[in-house]
Design a protein around this motif. Structure first.
Motif, PDB file in Angstrom:
ATOM      1  N   GLY A  72       0.804  -1.212   0.000  1.00  0.00           N
ATOM      2  CA  GLY A  72       0.000   0.000   0.000  1.00  0.00           C
ATOM      3  C   GLY A  72       0.834   1.257   0.000  1.00  0.00           C
ATOM      4  N   SER A  73       0.183   2.374   0.290  1.00  0.00           N
ATOM      5  CA  SER A  73       0.806   3.688   0.126  1.00  0.00           C
ATOM      6  C   SER A  73       1.478   4.211   1.382  1.00  0.00           C
ATOM      7  CB  SER A  73      -0.260   4.701  -0.316  1.00  0.00           C
ATOM      8  OG  SER A  73      -1.253   4.862   0.694  1.00  0.00           O
ATOM      9  N   MET A  74       1.348   3.509   2.516  1.00  0.00           N
ATOM     10  CA  MET A  74       1.760   4.080   3.797  1.00  0.00           C
ATOM     11  C   MET A  74       3.266   3.988   4.022  1.00  0.00           C
ATOM     12  SD  MET A  74       0.048   3.501   7.528  1.00  0.00           S
ATOM     13  CE  MET A  74       0.426   1.749   7.575  1.00  0.00           C
ATOM     14  N   ASN A  75       3.884   5.157   4.164  1.00  0.00           N
ATOM     15  CA  ASN A  75       5.294   5.232   4.527  1.00  0.00           C
ATOM     16  C   ASN A  75       5.465   4.986   6.023  1.00  0.00           C
ATOM     17  OD1 ASN A  75       6.663   6.113   1.982  1.00  0.00           O
ATOM     18  ND2 ASN A  75       5.251   7.833   2.184  1.00  0.00           N
ATOM     19  N   TRP A  76       6.683   4.616   6.406  1.00  0.00           N
ATOM     20  CA  TRP A  76       6.968   4.386   7.820  1.00  0.00           C
ATOM     21  C   TRP A  76       7.371   5.700   8.481  1.00  0.00           C
ATOM     22  CZ3 TRP A  76       9.230  -0.807   9.858  1.00  0.00           C
ATOM     23  CH2 TRP A  76       8.361  -1.844   9.503  1.00  0.00           C
ATOM     24  N   ASN A  77       6.430   6.618   8.575  1.00  0.00           N
ATOM     25  CA  ASN A  77       6.621   7.827   9.373  1.00  0.00           C
ATOM     26  C   ASN A  77       5.282   8.203   9.987  1.00  0.00           C
ATOM     27  OD1 ASN A  77       5.225   9.956   7.660  1.00  0.00           O
ATOM     28  ND2 ASN A  77       6.758   9.252   6.187  1.00  0.00           N
ATOM     29  N   ASN A  78       5.322   8.962  11.069  1.00  0.00           N
ATOM     30  CA  ASN A  78       4.103   9.244  11.817  1.00  0.00           C
ATOM     31  C   ASN A  78       3.128  10.112  11.045  1.00  0.00           C
ATOM     32  OD1 ASN A  78       5.072   7.717  13.901  1.00  0.00           O
ATOM     33  ND2 ASN A  78       5.699   9.446  15.176  1.00  0.00           N
ATOM     34  N   ASN A  79       3.638  11.001  10.198  1.00  0.00           N
ATOM     35  CA  ASN A  79       2.727  11.839   9.427  1.00  0.00           C
ATOM     36  C   ASN A  79       1.887  10.988   8.487  1.00  0.00           C
ATOM     37  OD1 ASN A  79       2.254  14.894   8.890  1.00  0.00           O
ATOM     38  ND2 ASN A  79       2.243  13.953   6.867  1.00  0.00           N
ATOM     39  N   SER A  80       2.521  10.017   7.853  1.00  0.00           N
ATOM     40  CA  SER A  80       1.801   9.137   6.938  1.00  0.00           C
ATOM     41  C   SER A  80       0.734   8.341   7.671  1.00  0.00           C
ATOM     42  CB  SER A  80       2.787   8.190   6.253  1.00  0.00           C
ATOM     43  OG  SER A  80       2.132   7.333   5.347  1.00  0.00           O
ATOM     44  N   ALA A  81       1.087   7.790   8.823  1.00  0.00           N
ATOM     45  CA  ALA A  81       0.163   6.921   9.548  1.00  0.00           C
ATOM     46  C   ALA A  81      -0.937   7.686  10.265  1.00  0.00           C
ATOM     47  CB  ALA A  81       0.940   6.080  10.559  1.00  0.00           C
ATOM     48  N   ARG A  82      -0.668   8.954  10.638  1.00  0.00           N
ATOM     49  CA  ARG A  82      -1.597   9.667  11.512  1.00  0.00           C
ATOM     50  C   ARG A  82      -2.247  10.892  10.886  1.00  0.00           C
ATOM     51  NH1 ARG A  82       2.396   9.472  16.845  1.00  0.00           N
ATOM     52  NH2 ARG A  82       2.498   7.172  16.949  1.00  0.00           N
ATOM     53  N   GLU A  83      -1.664  11.438   9.826  1.00  0.00           N
ATOM     54  CA  GLU A  83      -2.184  12.688   9.262  1.00  0.00           C
ATOM     55  C   GLU A  83      -2.624  12.563   7.809  1.00  0.00           C
ATOM     56  OE1 GLU A  83      -2.643  15.096  11.286  1.00  0.00           O
ATOM     57  OE2 GLU A  83      -1.461  14.337  12.960  1.00  0.00           O
ATOM     58  N   ASN A  84      -2.157  11.544   7.097  1.00  0.00           N
ATOM     59  CA  ASN A  84      -2.482  11.379   5.677  1.00  0.00           C
ATOM     60  C   ASN A  84      -3.630  10.408   5.478  1.00  0.00           C
ATOM     61  OD1 ASN A  84      -0.263  12.964   5.154  1.00  0.00           O
ATOM     62  ND2 ASN A  84       0.926  11.366   4.146  1.00  0.00           N
ATOM     63  N   ARG A  85      -4.272  10.498   4.316  1.00  0.00           N
ATOM     64  CA  ARG A  85      -5.124   9.402   3.861  1.00  0.00           C
ATOM     65  C   ARG A  85      -4.226   8.409   3.135  1.00  0.00           C
ATOM     66  NH1 ARG A  85      -8.893   7.552   5.723  1.00  0.00           N
ATOM     67  NH2 ARG A  85     -10.818   8.539   4.969  1.00  0.00           N
ATOM     68  N   GLU A  86      -4.166   7.193   3.663  1.00  0.00           N
ATOM     69  CA  GLU A  86      -3.376   6.113   3.085  1.00  0.00           C
ATOM     70  C   GLU A  86      -4.239   4.862   3.013  1.00  0.00           C
ATOM     71  OE1 GLU A  86      -0.400   6.875   2.097  1.00  0.00           O
ATOM     72  OE2 GLU A  86       0.462   8.372   3.455  1.00  0.00           O
ATOM     73  N   VAL A  87      -3.897   3.970   2.098  1.00  0.00           N
ATOM     74  CA  VAL A  87      -4.616   2.703   1.947  1.00  0.00           C
ATOM     75  C   VAL A  87      -3.609   1.585   1.727  1.00  0.00           C
ATOM     76  CG1 VAL A  87      -6.030   1.372   0.321  1.00  0.00           C
ATOM     77  CG2 VAL A  87      -6.840   3.582   1.139  1.00  0.00           C
ATOM     78  N   ALA A  88      -3.838   0.454   2.385  1.00  0.00           N
ATOM     79  CA  ALA A  88      -3.013  -0.736   2.175  1.00  0.00           C
ATOM     80  C   ALA A  88      -3.897  -1.967   2.260  1.00  0.00           C
ATOM     81  CB  ALA A  88      -1.889  -0.820   3.209  1.00  0.00           C
ATOM     82  N   VAL A  89      -3.446  -3.049   1.639  1.00  0.00           N
ATOM     83  CA  VAL A  89      -4.119  -4.335   1.790  1.00  0.00           C
ATOM     84  C   VAL A  89      -3.130  -5.330   2.379  1.00  0.00           C
ATOM     85  CG1 VAL A  89      -5.873  -4.057   0.014  1.00  0.00           C
ATOM     86  CG2 VAL A  89      -3.620  -4.911  -0.628  1.00  0.00           C
ATOM     87  N   VAL A  90      -3.645  -6.186   3.246  1.00  0.00           N
ATOM     88  CA  VAL A  90      -2.867  -7.284   3.811  1.00  0.00           C
ATOM     89  C   VAL A  90      -3.343  -8.562   3.139  1.00  0.00           C
ATOM     90  CG1 VAL A  90      -2.195  -8.501   5.908  1.00  0.00           C
ATOM     91  CG2 VAL A  90      -2.730  -6.052   6.009  1.00  0.00           C
ATOM     92  N   LEU A  91      -2.436  -9.247   2.458  1.00  0.00           N
ATOM     93  CA  LEU A  91      -2.758 -10.495   1.772  1.00  0.00           C
ATOM     94  C   LEU A  91      -2.245 -11.647   2.620  1.00  0.00           C
ATOM     95  CD1 LEU A  91      -1.664  -9.492  -1.848  1.00  0.00           C
ATOM     96  CD2 LEU A  91      -3.886  -9.160  -0.754  1.00  0.00           C
ATOM     97  N   GLU A  92      -3.161 -12.461   3.122  1.00  0.00           N
ATOM     98  CA  GLU A  92      -2.802 -13.570   4.000  1.00  0.00           C
ATOM     99  C   GLU A  92      -2.734 -14.855   3.184  1.00  0.00           C
ATOM    100  OE1 GLU A  92      -5.949 -13.566   6.793  1.00  0.00           O
ATOM    101  OE2 GLU A  92      -5.382 -11.663   7.729  1.00  0.00           O
ATOM    102  N   GLY A  93      -1.594 -15.524   3.228  1.00  0.00           N
ATOM    103  CA  GLY A  93      -1.456 -16.778   2.498  1.00  0.00           C
ATOM    104  C   GLY A  93      -0.044 -16.972   1.987  1.00  0.00           C
ATOM    105  N   GLU A  94       0.375 -18.229   1.894  1.00  0.00           N
ATOM    106  CA  GLU A  94       1.748 -18.538   1.516  1.00  0.00           C
ATOM    107  C   GLU A  94       2.075 -18.105   0.093  1.00  0.00           C
ATOM    108  OE1 GLU A  94       2.484 -22.636   2.211  1.00  0.00           O
ATOM    109  OE2 GLU A  94       2.360 -22.469   4.411  1.00  0.00           O
ATOM    110  N   GLU A  95       1.099 -18.168  -0.818  1.00  0.00           N
ATOM    111  CA  GLU A  95       1.395 -17.813  -2.205  1.00  0.00           C
ATOM    112  C   GLU A  95       1.738 -16.332  -2.329  1.00  0.00           C
ATOM    113  OE1 GLU A  95      -1.527 -19.085  -4.991  1.00  0.00           O
ATOM    114  OE2 GLU A  95      -1.540 -21.167  -4.296  1.00  0.00           O
TER     115      GLU A  95
END
Length: 548
Positions: A471-494
């Motif tokens: 997804g779009s989220m950077n590893w900084n606090n502004n990204s996680a707390r002040e921006n609109r960001e979207v990510a998907v978590v894909l669960e599975g070995e493939e």
């Protein structure tokens, strides 16, 4: 808006009562999981974007039907009696009901006297029969933000901010892909749209994607586009031309930001295409989804993820911080820009993968807590690829270091981009020092892509080889707390295996290969290596990136 220098709450009033309330011992309402269950103050809105702060209010919550004849609000100096009326649920108490109704969906209780809460800071208490039932204190009210009760305590929250919960769907099928290896996935996904395309981005200047959107519109598909109003460096002339073309083709384009902005940046990069969600780490531009520069990750996911992101799109495109492109462009100038035109080999083909579940994360609503929890639950490995890391105390990095202390192997790959290379080298050195000092399975390095891509722009995590975060989220606090960001978590070995191979190739700097022979070869290993070498050479020569 008015500026108040005196630290005094001008109080909500139906009738002004002389002299302060002799409040009894302060008590807080009972709580369950951080939420108040009795009558309480839900939020305070002191600083509207309006002359004289018209529309200020205090939001009260009465879980059960309650007569207000014995209730007052106070700032410790002045006491105000609430009206002799019975209410239930959330009630915004205000002297300017028309303005307040535009700022809240709660019921509005109109008062006779002016509502005035100091922008510089104040305290507000809810009192019944001379006993303080609930109280709060705030400082330095930002424009158009509420002082809001949350599970983590009191915090400022932009007016109109959403509160999406993490949504997890059951087993589904996804297409995993990376850039610059395959820039066709995004375009081909849009090309087969049947009834809707909702495209959200930080920037948009891809001519190929623009052509695909126009063709979709011509087929009768409902198409909408939403972009940020003030990307770093300014909006480019190329983007203005692309958006002009979309509008001329009858495609609604909105720009989000301005004085009413709920987020610092609309940084999300996704598209809802019929019943599929396309989520990527890359911008809608030649260097991103165009495949001419960046290492990026992407996924196309079926199932409920599309409806979840459609709801996010509607929330972001349906409030007062969005304006139509035509209105925006009339008052703005645009910046000249270069166009990425690099050519790179396609070492990794897109792959259709079965996933056990998909979780949609949205920042600032829920993504930080959900991702930290994922890393905290890692048992074997955490592989991270990021453009940069905001600080040594960034919560995602702290979670990764905690994982290393549990014996989980952690590797962090940072971008080699010129604008962050020095900071990333320093961060990698510090992370490696933590690993060495603590004898931890913790490593970091700056990418050295040679000829496989120009620089890292991906924002991804592979956990325990069976979970991938894209997804779009950077590893900084502004990204996680002040921006609109979207990510998907894909669960599975493939999914974990696919992105894990890409990470491994970028980590070891060997370029990697997406070729899977799909059979057990009886050939001696030396002969097999030679055969694979010939196949890879032919594959790379035969397939190069298509230019926009």
């Amino acid at each position: 808006m008015s500026v108040r220098l005196l630290p005094v709450v001008a109080v909500l009033a139906v009738a002004l009562v002389a002299g302060p309330v002799a409040a009894g011992p302060g008590t807080s309402p009972s709580t369950t999981n951080g939420s108040a269950t009795g009558p309480h103050i839900e939020s305070v809105y002191p600083n509207p974007l309006a002359d004289e702060d018209a529309g200020e209010y205090v939001l009260l919550d009465f879980p059960r039907s309650t007569n207000l004849s014995t209730w007052t609000l106070t700032d410790g100096e002045t006491n105000v009696s609430l009206s002799n009326t019975t209410v239930s649920g959330r009630v915004a108490v205000t002297a300017e009901p028309n303005a307040t109704r535009n700022a809240t969906d709660a019921s509005v209780l109109a008062l006779d006297e002016s509502v005035s809460l100091a922008n510089a800071g104040d305290e507000v208490a809810l009192v019944r029969d001379d006993r303080v039932v609930d109280e709060t204190t705030y400082e330095d009210a930002p424009d158009a933000e509420r002082w809001n009760r949350s599970a983590d305590g009191w915090e400022w929250e932009p007016l109109g901010a959403t509160a999406f919960a993490p949504v997890r769907t059951d087993a589904a099928t996804a297409t995993a892909f990376v850039l610059p290896d395959d820039p066709d996935v995004a375009v081909e996904t849009i090309e087969v749209a049947d009834h809707r395309v909702l495209l959200a981005g930080y920037t948009f200047s891809s001519e190929r994607v623009a052509r695909a959107l126009k063709r979709a519109k011509q087929r009768g598909v409902r198409v909408r586009v939403l972009v940020d109003d003030a990307p770093v460096g300014g909006m480019s002339e190329r983007q203005a031309a692309a958006l002009n073309g979309l509008v001329a083709a009858g495609i609604p384009v909105d720009v989000v930001g301005g004085d009413w902005a709920r987020y610092d940046y609309h940084h999300a990069k996704y598209a809802v295409v019929d019943d599929r969600a396309l989520v990527t780490t890359e911008n809608w531009k030649p260097s991103g989804v165009g495949g001419h520069s960046n290492r990026g990750w992407g996924a196309v996911v079926g199932g409920e993820a599309a409806d979840t992101l459609a709801a996010v799109f509607r929330a972001d495109d349906g409030w007062r911080d969005t304006v139509p492109w035509r209105a925006y462009r009339a008052n703005h100038t645009f910046e000249p820009d270069g166009v990425a035109n690099g050519t790179y080999p396609s070492n990794f083909e897109p792959k259709r993968v079965d996933v056990d579940g998909v979780q949609v994360l949205v920042a600032p609503d829920n993504a930080e807590r959900a991702l930290v929890a994922r890393i905290d639950n890692a048992t074997e490995s955490v592989d991270v690829v990021q453009a940069a890391i905001g600080s040594r105390h960034q919560p995602f990095l702290e979670a990764a270091i905690r994982a290393a202390r549990r014996g989980v192997r952690v590797r962090v790959l940072l971008s080699n981009a010129w604008y962050s290379a020095d900071e990333n080298e320093a961060m990698a050195e510090w992370i490696n020092a933590q690993g060495k000092t603590g004898d931890l399975p913790l490593e970091a390095k700056v990418a050295d892509p040679e000829s496989t891509f120009e620089d890292v722009h991906a924002k991804g995590v592979v956990i325990d080889d069976d979970t991938a975060v894209v997804g779009s989220m950077n590893w900084n606090n502004n990204s996680a707390r002040e921006n609109r960001e979207v990510a998907v978590v894909l669960e599975g070995e493939e999914a974990g295996e696919y992105y894990g191979r890409v990470f491994e190739a970028d980590w070891t700097e060997d370029g990697g290969s997406g070729i899977d022979l799909g059979f057990d070869s009886p050939l001696p290993i030396g002969v097999l290596v030679a055969v694979v070498g010939v196949l890879v050479l032919g594959f790379v020569v035969a397939r190069r990136i298509e230019f926009e």
